[in-house]
Design an enzyme around this catalytic site. Sequence first.
Site, PDB file in Angstrom:
ATOM      1  N   TYR A 112      38.354  90.011  65.702  1.00 21.76           N
ATOM      2  CA  TYR A 112      38.968  91.335  65.804  1.00 21.76           C
ATOM      3  C   TYR A 112      40.360  91.337  66.432  1.00 21.76           C
ATOM      4  O   TYR A 112      41.340  91.675  65.793  1.00 21.76           O
ATOM      5  CB  TYR A 112      38.038  92.280  66.584  1.00 21.76           C
ATOM      6  CG  TYR A 112      36.704  92.417  65.909  1.00 21.76           C
ATOM      7  CD1 TYR A 112      36.609  92.976  64.634  1.00 21.76           C
ATOM      8  CD2 TYR A 112      35.540  91.942  66.497  1.00 21.76           C
ATOM      9  CE1 TYR A 112      35.394  93.066  63.976  1.00 21.76           C
ATOM     10  CE2 TYR A 112      34.316  92.035  65.846  1.00 21.76           C
ATOM     11  CZ  TYR A 112      34.253  92.598  64.589  1.00 21.76           C
ATOM     12  OH  TYR A 112      33.059  92.689  63.943  1.00 21.76           O
ATOM     13  N   PRO A 125      34.857 100.194  59.431  1.00 19.94           N
ATOM     14  CA  PRO A 125      33.971 100.795  58.427  1.00 19.94           C
ATOM     15  C   PRO A 125      33.985 102.326  58.513  1.00 19.94           C
ATOM     16  O   PRO A 125      34.219 102.902  59.578  1.00 19.94           O
ATOM     17  CB  PRO A 125      32.574 100.269  58.808  1.00 19.94           C
ATOM     18  CG  PRO A 125      32.817  99.204  59.829  1.00 19.94           C
ATOM     19  CD  PRO A 125      34.108  99.564  60.510  1.00 19.94           C
ATOM     20  N   HIS A 348      36.060  98.513  64.816  1.00 20.64           N
ATOM     21  CA  HIS A 348      34.940  97.587  64.827  1.00 20.64           C
ATOM     22  C   HIS A 348      34.824  96.665  66.043  1.00 20.64           C
ATOM     23  O   HIS A 348      33.779  96.071  66.281  1.00 20.64           O
ATOM     24  CB  HIS A 348      35.040  96.727  63.549  1.00 20.64           C
ATOM     25  CG  HIS A 348      33.742  96.256  63.048  1.00 20.64           C
ATOM     26  ND1 HIS A 348      32.678  95.977  63.869  1.00 20.64           N
ATOM     27  CD2 HIS A 348      33.308  96.001  61.795  1.00 20.64           C
ATOM     28  CE1 HIS A 348      31.664  95.562  63.135  1.00 20.64           C
ATOM     29  NE2 HIS A 348      32.016  95.570  61.880  1.00 20.64           N
ATOM     30  N   SER A 559      26.515  94.066  53.715  1.00 20.04           N
ATOM     31  CA  SER A 559      25.753  94.480  54.879  1.00 20.04           C
ATOM     32  C   SER A 559      24.738  95.537  54.504  1.00 20.04           C
ATOM     33  O   SER A 559      25.031  96.442  53.724  1.00 20.04           O
ATOM     34  CB  SER A 559      26.700  95.046  55.926  1.00 20.04           C
ATOM     35  OG  SER A 559      25.996  95.240  57.117  1.00 20.04           O
TER      36      SER A 559
END
Length: 631
Positions: A112, A125, A348, A559
Amino acid sequence: MLGILARTMVKAGMVKPCGLVKPVSVTRITGRYLAHQEGLPKLPVPPLKQTCDRYLAALDPIVDPEELNHTRQLLEEFQKPGSVGERLQKGLEQRAKKMDNWLSDWWLQTAYLDYRMPVVVHSSPGVVLPRMVFSDRQGQMRYAAKLIAGVLDFKSMIDNETLPVEYLGGKPLCMNQYYQVLSSCRIPGTKRDNVVNYALDKRPPTHITVVHNFQFFVLDVYNSDGTPLTVDQIYIQLEKIWNSSLQSNKEPIGILTSNHRNSWGKAYNNLIKDKTNKESVRAIQKSIFTVCLDAALPRASDDMYRTRAGVQMLHGGGSRWNSGNRWFDKTLQFIIGEDGTCGLIYEHAPAEGPPIVSLIDHVVEYTKKLEMVRTPMVPLRMPQKLRFNITTEIKKDIEEAKQNMNIMVHDLDMKINVFSHFGKDFPKTQKMSPDAFIQMALQLAYYRIYKRCCPTYESASLRMFRLGRTDTIRSASVDSARFVKAMDDPAKNNTEKVALLDKAIKAHRAYTDMAIRGQAIDRHLLGLKLQAIEDLAALPEIFMDTSYAVALHFNLSTSQVPAKTNCVMCFGPVVPDGYGVCYNPMDTHINFSVSAFNSCQDTNAARLAQGLEDALVDMKTLLEQTPKAKL
């Protein structure tokens, strides 16, 4: 990004890879969060030989035999007694002894904070909630007020440490991520970002930010006695905000947060030189969460609604629409459109899907409750509008961010579908894991289009361990490859095909079980690589090998994000010629999103989405047409 989202559930000793399904059992604990955390086991460092053997097996379906042979030789060298591999393994084992979790800091940085692409599309997301019907804008405000009250209700469980502890196969799960999602924010840097959690301050934040027509407001959501505002009070405050932000020609300062991280880091340093700007930015960063009151979009047909809503959640539709009505660094942003388009986007770095989905389920249930309207007697202070002094240079940065955002908007190819033929009910009647069933359908759909198997990423939760994040379930296996090649082969009969499907599903379940127990290969290999970098040693050849680059080029990044709510999560691909696929299997239908990039000639989201539907139907037909044999 790749850290995206999954939890698995173990029931009666049988592994069911079913993502974020509500865990088997929950227990309320009061004030025992720390004791609970300390009771969790540490993430293990898997044996070196085991990882090397499993890495070779994972490469088999995705690299050519010559390349595989070369990698086999490198791995033999890497794990010889006294070799570099053995030394790095010892280093990792030492690190694991000293730290709560040998991986979590490294993962946060590499996945990240060091990642320099925009968080928009590439990392954050979005979640599309069921469409709301607002008869007027008061309906939008009323829903926003209920939603805010619902989040504050969930926050009280976090603050009081009465969150239900989740269990998986009788084992408690790490609850740390729940404590990271509120009052936190990503802060840009010119080379590396960081995340700040203001919930840990002596005086934690008591306000949220609301953004409407690109204008930001501070809304205090607690009374002076510490009680949260009622739905009615919040509604009154939102009305005040709405009425004092009717001008729609303001500079969209929030769009700066959508730019490439280095560019935004530079613009950020420039922006906060000004005292007023610095105070305004700090107020947004410190807020508990953000609510974006979005303008309506041009009408779309019902079947296009979800896809349109998905891109709204991911990027806001471009600089002409709602992309400036965001602060993309904020961990949690709830989006409520005038036309009933609702959902959220989350940054995220602090957490995976589980806390987000639990929060969504809680809030959606809360908004359905009949509200008790207690009209308050106390007049409430006007919410504070945040001011920004925009220099020529900042204006230039905004224009650049607008242009880059519009390029991203045009490049994102998205399709969100509801597969209505069956849900998780059908695989269960076949005693098959719904998650593995969907993953095999995805392998089949991809193979039918491209005539090859590809590296596939599915998130597995490591929350059985203290501060656990994720590891990778590699869905493309020797067994999945055999099944997808046989499925359309006229020389194979149905009984053979069913046997191969059954074997592929069992292999996927076994890999899932291995991953959630900390025995998968991806994070271990990453750890060995980072240990070499930390030791200032030469990078071992296995990490400069073509196979390693191929293995990490996830054409399918997937996912499972189940929720009680009939929602769907979406995210962008992680490679230029790849797909991002997310799904929420409900009892009798499956919500799924597929993303790709228009700039890649070889990918097409609608084509893969249709291919996935066809594969699911074909697999069901195959199982129904084949007499049950003792497999």
